[in-house]
Design an enzyme around this catalytic site. Structure first.
Site, short mmCIF file in Angstrom:
data_model
loop_
_atom_site.label_atom_id
_atom_site.label_comp_id
_atom_site.label_asym_id
_atom_site.label_seq_id
_atom_site.Cartn_x
_atom_site.Cartn_y
_atom_site.Cartn_z
N MET A 1 5.47 0.19 3.34
CA MET A 1 4.48 -0.26 2.35
C MET A 1 3.65 -1.43 2.87
O MET A 1 2.94 -2.09 2.11
CB MET A 1 5.17 -0.64 1.05
CG MET A 1 5.87 0.58 0.42
SD MET A 1 6.49 0.25 -1.22
CE MET A 1 4.95 0.20 -2.14
N ALA A 2 3.72 -1.66 4.19
CA ALA A 2 2.87 -2.65 4.88
C ALA A 2 3.06 -4.07 4.37
O ALA A 2 2.11 -4.85 4.31
CB ALA A 2 1.40 -2.24 4.82
N LYS B 1 0.84 -1.21 0.00
CA LYS B 1 0.00 0.00 0.00
C LYS B 1 0.86 1.25 0.00
O LYS B 1 2.05 1.21 0.35
CB LYS B 1 -0.94 0.02 1.21
CG LYS B 1 -0.25 -0.05 2.59
CD LYS B 1 0.25 1.28 3.13
CE LYS B 1 0.93 1.12 4.48
NZ LYS B 1 1.83 2.22 4.84
N GLY C 1 4.61 -6.53 5.91
CA GLY C 1 4.32 -7.46 7.01
C GLY C 1 2.82 -7.63 7.20
O GLY C 1 2.33 -8.74 7.43
N ASP D 1 -2.73 -2.17 10.18
CA ASP D 1 -2.87 -2.10 8.72
C ASP D 1 -3.32 -3.43 8.11
O ASP D 1 -3.47 -3.52 6.89
CB ASP D 1 -1.54 -1.70 8.07
CG ASP D 1 -1.25 -0.21 8.22
OD1 ASP D 1 -2.18 0.54 8.56
OD2 ASP D 1 -0.10 0.19 7.99
O1 C5P Z 1 -0.53 -2.06 14.78
P1 C5P Z 1 0.91 -2.32 14.48
O2 C5P Z 1 1.45 -3.49 15.25
O3 C5P Z 1 1.20 -2.44 13.02
O4 C5P Z 1 1.69 -1.03 14.96
C1 C5P Z 1 3.10 -1.03 15.08
C2 C5P Z 1 3.53 0.12 15.99
O5 C5P Z 1 3.29 1.38 15.33
C3 C5P Z 1 2.81 0.22 17.31
O6 C5P Z 1 3.42 -0.59 18.27
C4 C5P Z 1 2.94 1.70 17.63
O7 C5P Z 1 4.23 1.98 18.17
C5 C5P Z 1 2.88 2.35 16.27
N1 C5P Z 1 1.52 2.80 15.91
C6 C5P Z 1 1.00 3.93 16.55
N2 C5P Z 1 -0.25 4.37 16.23
C7 C5P Z 1 -0.99 3.74 15.29
C8 C5P Z 1 -0.48 2.60 14.62
C9 C5P Z 1 0.79 2.16 14.96
O8 C5P Z 1 1.68 4.54 17.40
N3 C5P Z 1 -2.21 4.20 15.00
#
Ligand code: C5P
Length: 305
Positions: free
Chosen positions: A106-107, A13, A109, A143
Protein backbone atom coordinates in the site's frame (compact mmCIF):
# COMPACT_ATOMS: atom_id res chain seq x y z
CA UNK A 1 9.28 33.34 10.86
CA UNK A 2 9.89 29.59 10.86
CA UNK A 3 7.01 27.50 12.29
CA UNK A 4 7.73 25.49 15.48
CA UNK A 5 6.59 22.39 13.60
CA UNK A 6 4.74 21.33 10.45
CA UNK A 7 2.37 18.34 10.32
CA UNK A 8 1.30 16.65 7.10
CA UNK A 9 -0.69 13.57 6.28
CA UNK A 10 0.17 11.21 3.45
CA UNK A 11 -2.22 8.63 1.97
CA UNK A 12 -1.72 4.98 1.10
CA UNK A 13 -2.75 3.60 -2.28
CA UNK A 14 -4.31 0.67 -4.05
CA UNK A 15 -3.26 -0.47 -7.52
CA UNK A 16 -6.27 -0.75 -9.81
CA UNK A 17 -4.23 -2.09 -12.72
CA UNK A 18 -0.58 -3.06 -12.40
CA UNK A 19 0.70 -4.28 -15.76
CA UNK A 20 4.37 -5.28 -15.60
CA UNK A 21 6.44 -5.45 -18.77
CA UNK A 22 10.06 -6.24 -19.45
CA UNK A 23 12.90 -6.08 -16.93
CA UNK A 24 15.35 -3.37 -17.99
CA UNK A 25 19.11 -3.17 -17.45
CA UNK A 26 18.62 -0.74 -14.53
CA UNK A 27 16.84 -3.51 -12.54
CA UNK A 28 13.38 -1.92 -13.01
CA UNK A 29 10.42 -3.17 -15.02
CA UNK A 30 8.31 -1.08 -17.39
CA UNK A 31 4.88 -0.70 -15.86
CA UNK A 32 1.38 0.54 -16.63
CA UNK A 33 0.32 1.30 -13.12
CA UNK A 34 -3.10 2.80 -12.37
CA UNK A 35 -3.09 3.95 -8.76
CA UNK A 36 -5.79 5.32 -6.49
CA UNK A 37 -4.94 7.09 -3.22
CA UNK A 38 -7.09 5.83 -0.32
CA UNK A 39 -8.13 7.29 3.03
CA UNK A 40 -5.55 5.55 5.23
CA UNK A 41 -2.96 8.11 6.31
CA UNK A 42 0.44 8.32 7.94
CA UNK A 43 1.00 11.57 9.83
CA UNK A 44 4.43 13.24 9.86
CA UNK A 45 5.55 16.18 11.99
CA UNK A 46 8.77 18.03 11.16
CA UNK A 47 10.23 20.00 14.08
CA UNK A 48 13.53 21.09 15.60
CA UNK A 49 16.12 18.33 16.12
CA UNK A 50 17.54 17.53 19.60
CA UNK A 51 21.02 18.38 18.27
CA UNK A 52 21.46 21.33 15.92
CA UNK A 53 22.17 20.17 12.34
CA UNK A 54 21.03 16.55 12.93
CA UNK A 55 18.48 14.86 10.66
CA UNK A 56 16.59 12.32 12.77
CA UNK A 57 13.25 10.57 12.91
CA UNK A 58 11.03 8.55 15.23
CA UNK A 59 8.23 6.11 14.52
CA UNK A 60 5.02 5.19 16.29
CA UNK A 61 1.90 3.23 15.40
CA UNK A 62 1.16 0.23 13.20
CA UNK A 63 4.33 -1.84 12.52
CA UNK A 64 6.63 0.99 13.65
CA UNK A 65 9.09 -1.28 15.50
CA UNK A 66 9.91 -3.20 12.28
CA UNK A 67 11.24 -0.19 10.33
CA UNK A 68 14.67 1.49 10.22
CA UNK A 69 15.10 5.08 11.43
CA UNK A 70 18.35 5.70 9.54
CA UNK A 71 19.04 6.29 5.84
CA UNK A 72 17.28 2.97 5.18
CA UNK A 73 14.07 4.94 5.70
CA UNK A 74 12.79 7.22 2.91
CA UNK A 75 11.96 9.88 5.53
CA UNK A 76 15.65 10.42 6.31
CA UNK A 77 16.60 10.24 2.62
CA UNK A 78 13.89 12.80 1.74
CA UNK A 79 15.11 15.24 4.41
CA UNK A 80 18.73 14.79 3.32
CA UNK A 81 17.78 15.38 -0.33
CA UNK A 82 16.02 18.67 0.46
CA UNK A 83 18.83 19.81 2.78
CA UNK A 84 21.40 19.19 0.03
CA UNK A 85 19.30 20.71 -2.73
CA UNK A 86 18.46 23.87 -0.75
CA UNK A 87 21.71 24.15 1.24
CA UNK A 88 19.92 23.83 4.62
CA UNK A 89 22.16 23.06 7.61
CA UNK A 90 19.72 23.42 10.51
CA UNK A 91 18.63 19.80 10.82
CA UNK A 92 15.16 18.45 11.52
CA UNK A 93 13.40 15.76 13.51
CA UNK A 94 10.51 14.03 11.73
CA UNK A 95 8.05 12.16 13.95
CA UNK A 96 6.00 9.62 11.99
CA UNK A 97 2.73 8.11 13.22
CA UNK A 98 1.96 5.12 11.02
CA UNK A 99 -1.50 3.86 10.07
CA UNK A 100 -0.66 2.56 6.58
CA UNK A 101 0.33 -1.09 7.05
CA UNK A 102 4.06 -1.82 6.69
CA UNK A 103 5.47 -3.78 3.69
CA UNK A 104 1.88 -4.43 2.68
CA UNK A 105 1.69 -3.29 -0.95
CA UNK A 106 0.00 0.00 0.00
CA UNK A 107 3.08 2.22 -0.48
CA UNK A 108 3.39 3.26 3.16
CA UNK A 109 7.14 3.85 2.78
CA UNK A 110 6.57 5.96 -0.33
CA UNK A 111 3.86 7.95 1.47
CA UNK A 112 6.33 8.69 4.27
CA UNK A 113 8.99 9.80 1.76
CA UNK A 114 6.53 12.15 0.05
CA UNK A 115 5.23 13.42 3.40
CA UNK A 116 8.77 14.15 4.60
CA UNK A 117 9.51 16.16 1.43
CA UNK A 118 6.49 18.42 2.00
CA UNK A 119 6.96 18.67 5.79
CA UNK A 120 10.68 19.52 5.59
CA UNK A 121 10.17 21.99 2.73
CA UNK A 122 7.54 23.83 4.80
CA UNK A 123 9.47 23.59 8.11
CA UNK A 124 12.70 24.92 6.63
CA UNK A 125 10.87 27.41 4.39
CA UNK A 126 12.90 26.25 1.42
CA UNK A 127 9.99 27.08 -0.91
CA UNK A 128 10.83 24.44 -3.51
CA UNK A 129 8.46 24.44 -6.49
CA UNK A 130 5.98 21.63 -6.99
CA UNK A 131 8.05 20.56 -9.98
CA UNK A 132 11.25 20.40 -7.87
CA UNK A 133 9.47 18.35 -5.17
CA UNK A 134 8.19 15.93 -7.83
CA UNK A 135 11.72 15.48 -9.21
CA UNK A 136 13.06 14.73 -5.70
CA UNK A 137 10.14 12.32 -5.16
CA UNK A 138 11.06 10.37 -8.32
CA UNK A 139 14.66 10.10 -7.03
CA UNK A 140 13.38 8.57 -3.79
CA UNK A 141 11.29 5.78 -5.37
CA UNK A 142 8.90 4.79 -8.14
CA UNK A 143 5.69 5.33 -6.11
CA UNK A 144 6.76 8.48 -4.23
CA UNK A 145 5.59 11.01 -6.90
CA UNK A 146 2.12 9.47 -6.76
CA UNK A 147 1.91 9.83 -2.98
CA UNK A 148 2.59 13.58 -3.45
CA UNK A 149 -0.11 13.95 -6.08
CA UNK A 150 -2.79 11.48 -4.92
CA UNK A 151 -6.14 11.12 -6.68
CA UNK A 152 -6.15 8.58 -9.48
CA UNK A 153 -3.25 8.44 -11.94
CA UNK A 154 -1.46 6.28 -14.48
CA UNK A 155 2.24 5.73 -13.76
CA UNK A 156 4.46 4.72 -16.67
CA UNK A 157 8.20 4.18 -17.07
CA UNK A 158 9.13 2.49 -13.80
CA UNK A 159 5.92 4.02 -12.39
CA UNK A 160 7.20 7.51 -11.62
CA UNK A 161 5.90 9.28 -14.76
CA UNK A 162 2.36 10.28 -13.83
CA UNK A 163 -0.69 11.21 -15.89
CA UNK A 164 -3.86 12.13 -13.96
CA UNK A 165 -6.90 10.02 -14.81
CA UNK A 166 -10.50 11.16 -15.00
CA UNK A 167 -12.31 9.30 -12.23
CA UNK A 168 -15.92 9.92 -11.23
CA UNK A 169 -17.35 9.14 -7.83
CA UNK A 170 -15.90 7.64 -4.71
CA UNK A 171 -15.07 3.96 -4.27
CA UNK A 172 -15.44 1.89 -1.10
CA UNK A 173 -12.61 -0.51 -0.31
CA UNK A 174 -11.99 -3.23 2.22
CA UNK A 175 -8.40 -4.30 2.85
CA UNK A 176 -7.41 -7.64 4.37
CA UNK A 177 -4.01 -7.38 6.06
CA UNK A 178 -1.62 -10.26 6.62
CA UNK A 179 0.58 -11.04 9.64
CA UNK A 180 3.87 -10.14 7.96
CA UNK A 181 4.97 -8.12 4.94
CA UNK A 182 6.30 -9.07 1.51
CA UNK A 183 9.38 -7.43 -0.01
CA UNK A 184 8.65 -5.62 -3.30
CA UNK A 185 11.98 -6.63 -4.94
CA UNK A 186 11.35 -10.27 -3.90
CA UNK A 187 7.90 -10.26 -5.56
CA UNK A 188 9.28 -8.72 -8.77
CA UNK A 189 12.09 -11.32 -8.72
CA UNK A 190 9.54 -14.12 -8.37
CA UNK A 191 7.67 -12.68 -11.37
CA UNK A 192 10.91 -12.80 -13.40
CA UNK A 193 11.52 -16.40 -12.31
CA UNK A 194 8.15 -17.69 -13.40
CA UNK A 195 8.18 -15.66 -16.59
CA UNK A 196 11.66 -16.90 -17.57
CA UNK A 197 10.16 -19.57 -19.82
CA UNK A 198 7.64 -17.20 -21.40
CA UNK A 199 8.11 -14.86 -24.39
CA UNK A 200 8.85 -11.16 -23.70
CA UNK A 201 5.76 -9.95 -21.83
CA UNK A 202 3.46 -7.35 -23.34
CA UNK A 203 1.81 -4.70 -21.17
CA UNK A 204 -1.91 -5.42 -20.88
CA UNK A 205 -4.55 -2.85 -21.86
CA UNK A 206 -6.05 -0.47 -19.30
CA UNK A 207 -9.00 0.48 -21.58
CA UNK A 208 -11.77 -1.31 -19.64
CA UNK A 209 -10.51 0.11 -16.37
CA UNK A 210 -10.29 3.69 -17.65
CA UNK A 211 -13.82 3.45 -19.09
CA UNK A 212 -15.15 2.18 -15.74
CA UNK A 213 -13.44 5.04 -13.87
CA UNK A 214 -14.71 7.63 -16.35
CA UNK A 215 -18.26 6.34 -15.92
CA UNK A 216 -17.97 5.99 -12.14
CA UNK A 217 -19.15 2.37 -12.45
CA UNK A 218 -18.01 0.25 -9.46
CA UNK A 219 -19.31 -3.00 -10.98
CA UNK A 220 -17.22 -2.52 -14.14
CA UNK A 221 -14.26 -1.32 -12.07
CA UNK A 222 -14.46 -4.45 -9.91
CA UNK A 223 -14.32 -6.62 -13.03
CA UNK A 224 -11.41 -4.66 -14.52
CA UNK A 225 -9.05 -4.83 -11.49
CA UNK A 226 -5.79 -6.51 -12.56
CA UNK A 227 -2.33 -7.03 -11.15
CA UNK A 228 0.60 -8.86 -12.79
CA UNK A 229 2.27 -9.11 -9.36
CA UNK A 230 -0.65 -11.16 -8.01
CA UNK A 231 0.64 -14.52 -9.29
CA UNK A 232 4.15 -14.07 -7.85
CA UNK A 233 2.68 -12.75 -4.57
CA UNK A 234 0.45 -15.86 -4.37
CA UNK A 235 3.43 -18.10 -5.12
CA UNK A 236 5.31 -16.54 -2.21
CA UNK A 237 2.23 -16.45 0.08
CA UNK A 238 -0.15 -19.23 -1.10
CA UNK A 239 -2.70 -18.60 1.66
CA UNK A 240 -3.67 -15.30 -0.04
CA UNK A 241 -5.75 -17.23 -2.57
CA UNK A 242 -8.07 -18.22 0.30
CA UNK A 243 -8.36 -14.56 1.33
CA UNK A 244 -9.24 -13.49 -2.23
CA UNK A 245 -11.76 -16.34 -2.58
CA UNK A 246 -13.39 -15.45 0.76
CA UNK A 247 -13.90 -11.82 -0.31
CA UNK A 248 -15.36 -12.87 -3.66
CA UNK A 249 -17.74 -15.34 -2.00
CA UNK A 250 -18.89 -12.60 0.37
CA UNK A 251 -19.96 -10.50 -2.63
CA UNK A 252 -17.03 -8.16 -3.33
CA UNK A 253 -17.33 -6.54 -6.78
CA UNK A 254 -13.64 -7.18 -7.31
CA UNK A 255 -10.76 -8.80 -5.44
CA UNK A 256 -7.07 -8.23 -6.12
CA UNK A 257 -3.71 -8.29 -4.36
CA UNK A 258 -2.66 -4.66 -3.77
CA UNK A 259 0.69 -3.91 -5.44
CA UNK A 260 3.30 -6.44 -4.36
CA UNK A 261 1.03 -7.65 -1.53
CA UNK A 262 0.33 -9.27 0.81
CA UNK A 263 -2.67 -6.96 1.39
CA UNK A 264 -5.77 -8.05 -0.54
CA UNK A 265 -8.10 -5.28 -1.74
CA UNK A 266 -11.86 -5.77 -2.19
CA UNK A 267 -14.18 -3.30 -3.88
CA UNK A 268 -17.66 -2.86 -2.39
CA UNK A 269 -20.67 -1.22 -4.05
CA UNK A 270 -20.98 1.56 -1.44
CA UNK A 271 -19.86 2.43 2.11
CA UNK A 272 -22.59 0.38 3.82
CA UNK A 273 -21.76 -2.74 1.79
CA UNK A 274 -18.10 -2.14 2.68
CA UNK A 275 -18.98 -2.21 6.39
CA UNK A 276 -20.86 -5.50 5.92
CA UNK A 277 -18.09 -7.01 3.82
CA UNK A 278 -15.42 -5.95 6.33
CA UNK A 279 -17.19 -7.54 9.27
CA UNK A 280 -18.02 -10.74 7.36
CA UNK A 281 -14.42 -11.03 6.13
CA UNK A 282 -13.07 -10.49 9.65
CA UNK A 283 -15.39 -13.30 10.80
CA UNK A 284 -13.85 -15.73 8.26
CA UNK A 285 -10.55 -15.66 10.18
CA UNK A 286 -8.45 -15.74 6.99
CA UNK A 287 -6.39 -12.61 7.72
CA UNK A 288 -4.84 -10.66 10.62
CA UNK A 289 -7.16 -7.69 10.43
CA UNK A 290 -9.52 -5.85 8.09
CA UNK A 291 -9.74 -2.11 7.40
CA UNK A 292 -12.11 -0.04 5.26
CA UNK A 293 -11.22 3.07 3.28
CA UNK A 294 -12.46 5.18 0.39
CA UNK A 295 -10.73 6.61 -2.64
CA UNK A 296 -9.68 8.64 -4.45
CA UNK A 297 -8.32 11.14 -1.89
CA UNK A 298 -5.76 13.94 -2.43
CA UNK A 299 -2.02 13.42 -1.99
CA UNK A 300 0.15 14.83 0.81
CA UNK A 301 -1.45 17.82 2.53
CA UNK A 302 -0.30 20.07 5.36
CA UNK A 303 -2.72 19.61 8.28
CA UNK A 304 -4.32 22.71 9.74
CA UNK A 305 -2.76 23.61 13.10
O1 C5P B 1 11.42 2.37 -6.84
P1 C5P B 1 11.42 1.54 -5.60
O2 C5P B 1 12.66 1.74 -4.77
O3 C5P B 1 10.18 1.69 -4.78
O4 C5P B 1 11.42 0.03 -6.08
C1 C5P B 1 11.69 -1.03 -5.19
C2 C5P B 1 12.09 -2.28 -5.98
O5 C5P B 1 10.95 -2.78 -6.71
C3 C5P B 1 13.16 -2.07 -7.02
O6 C5P B 1 14.43 -2.19 -6.45
C4 C5P B 1 12.86 -3.19 -8.00
O7 C5P B 1 13.38 -4.42 -7.52
C5 C5P B 1 11.35 -3.29 -7.96
N1 C5P B 1 10.69 -2.51 -9.02
C6 C5P B 1 10.75 -2.99 -10.33
N2 C5P B 1 10.14 -2.29 -11.34
C7 C5P B 1 9.46 -1.16 -11.07
C8 C5P B 1 9.38 -0.65 -9.74
C9 C5P B 1 10.01 -1.37 -8.74
O8 C5P B 1 11.35 -4.05 -10.59
N3 C5P B 1 8.87 -0.50 -12.07
Amino acid sequence: MRPASVTVRAPGKVNLHLGVGALNDDGYHDVHNVLQAVSIYDELTAGAPAEPGAITMSLAGEGADTLPIDAGNLVIRAAQLIATKAGVQDGVHVAVRKSIPVMAGMAGGSADGAGALVACDAFWGTGLSRHALEALAAELGSDVPFALTGGTALGTGRGERLTPILSRGSYSWVFALDDSGLSTPAVYAELDRYRAELPRPALSSTDALLTALGQGDPVALGRALANDLQIPALRLRPKLSRVLAAGRELGALGAVVSGSGPTCAFLARDPSEAVELASALAGEGVCRTVISASGPVPGVRISQP
